[in-house]
Design an enzyme around this catalytic site. Structure first.
Site, PDB file in Angstrom:
ATOM      1  N   ASP A  69       0.810  -1.227   0.000  1.00  0.00           N
ATOM      2  CA  ASP A  69       0.000   0.000   0.000  1.00  0.00           C
ATOM      3  C   ASP A  69       0.840   1.272   0.000  1.00  0.00           C
ATOM      4  OD1 ASP A  69       0.918   0.171   2.667  1.00  0.00           O
ATOM      5  OD2 ASP A  69      -0.839  -0.889   3.412  1.00  0.00           O
ATOM      6  N   ARG A  83       1.509   6.996   0.612  1.00  0.00           N
ATOM      7  CA  ARG A  83       0.720   5.964   1.297  1.00  0.00           C
ATOM      8  C   ARG A  83      -0.684   5.991   0.727  1.00  0.00           C
ATOM      9  NH1 ARG A  83      -2.054   2.639   3.577  1.00  0.00           N
ATOM     10  NH2 ARG A  83      -1.659   1.650   5.582  1.00  0.00           N
ATOM     11  N   ASP A  88      -5.330  -0.720   3.639  1.00  0.00           N
ATOM     12  CA  ASP A  88      -4.270  -1.309   4.434  1.00  0.00           C
ATOM     13  C   ASP A  88      -4.020  -2.722   3.927  1.00  0.00           C
ATOM     14  OD1 ASP A  88      -2.409  -1.654   6.539  1.00  0.00           O
ATOM     15  OD2 ASP A  88      -3.949  -2.554   7.812  1.00  0.00           O
ATOM     16  N   THR A  89      -2.747  -3.056   3.719  1.00  0.00           N
ATOM     17  CA  THR A  89      -2.385  -4.411   3.310  1.00  0.00           C
ATOM     18  C   THR A  89      -1.517  -5.031   4.400  1.00  0.00           C
ATOM     19  OG1 THR A  89      -0.398  -3.660   2.126  1.00  0.00           O
ATOM     20  CG2 THR A  89      -2.449  -3.806   0.857  1.00  0.00           C
ATOM     21  N   GLU A  91       1.523  -6.558   6.578  1.00  0.00           N
ATOM     22  CA  GLU A  91       2.876  -6.028   6.751  1.00  0.00           C
ATOM     23  C   GLU A  91       3.949  -7.064   6.417  1.00  0.00           C
ATOM     24  OE1 GLU A  91       3.851  -3.058   7.478  1.00  0.00           O
ATOM     25  OE2 GLU A  91       1.991  -2.071   8.102  1.00  0.00           O
ATOM     26  N   ARG A 134       4.353  10.899   5.255  1.00  0.00           N
ATOM     27  CA  ARG A 134       4.042  10.336   3.943  1.00  0.00           C
ATOM     28  C   ARG A 134       2.832  11.028   3.321  1.00  0.00           C
ATOM     29  NH1 ARG A 134       3.706   4.087   5.709  1.00  0.00           N
ATOM     30  NH2 ARG A 134       2.175   5.072   7.075  1.00  0.00           N
TER      31      ARG A 134
END
Length: 203
Positions: A69, A83, A88-89, A91, A134
């Site tokens: 992501d 970002r 959300d993907t 980690e 970010r």
């Protein structure tokens, strides 16, 4: 003499139309319109129709794919870490966390997507950076949303709804629901996706 030339011109014109039926002329005109639309096309919207132009969308140049992501890209001459907003993907590169299931797959899919064509980004109104500095943005490849693809294919969940309303949140929620119903990727493991992230590590 002038009348003769006019007569020859009319005859030539009628001959052309005799061998070029009206239906064919319509096809040619439609083709010209289609070509003009392709020439005027800008990220999936026609330049001639200002009501359809994407607002606040700007071209960027990919530098690096960081994870599922996040990317690094050149934006207006500066290198920025971008970002993806609202997704959300799992980690894979957080030093405080283990490598989570589907993290590498999400990275690979993002890697493929951002190399498929021209990249643009779109900012949401309000805060445009997170606590790490970010840039928070919607990212597109040839006008197609990277976030939507990741959500629809089950590589990402909707997350970080910090300051609603967001213009694309309803669509993203629909995309997520579709992947969840299909049980693909992150949705194939019961209890893996939580309201706070993902639970579990790659063995």
């Amino acid at each position: 003499m002038h009348k003769k030339l006019m007569g020859v011109g009319l005859l030539a014109a009628s001959t052309v139309f005799a061998f070029y039926p009206i239906e064919r002329l319509d096809e040619v005109n439609q083709a010209k319109v289609g070509i003009q639309k392709d020439v005027d096309q800008n990220n999936g919207s026609l330049v001639g129709d200002e009501s359809k132009l994407p607002i606040h969308r700007m071209p960027i140049t990919l530098v690096e794919t960081i994870d599922g992501d996040t990317i690094k890209a050149k934006v207006k001459g500066s290198i920025e870490t971008i970002r993806y907003l609202l997704v959300d993907t799992p980690e894979s590169k957080n030093p405080r966390m283990c490598v989570q299931p589907y993290a590498k797959e999400a990275f690979q899919r993002n890697y493929e997507l951002v190399r498929e064509g021209g990249l643009t980004l779109e900012l949401e109104q309000g805060e445009t950076r997170d606590s790490y500095g970010r840039l928070l943005a919607y990212v597109y490849v040839d006008g197609k949303s990277v976030q939507e693809t990741l959500l629809t294919e089950g590589y990402a969940r909707v997350a970080y709804i910090m300051n609603p309303p967001y213009k694309y949140l309803p669509q993203y929620t629909t995309d997520e629901s579709l992947a969840k119903r299909r049980g693909v990727n992150i949705w194939s493991r019961t209890g893996f996706v939580t309201n706070w992230g993902f639970k579990g590590c790659v063995p």
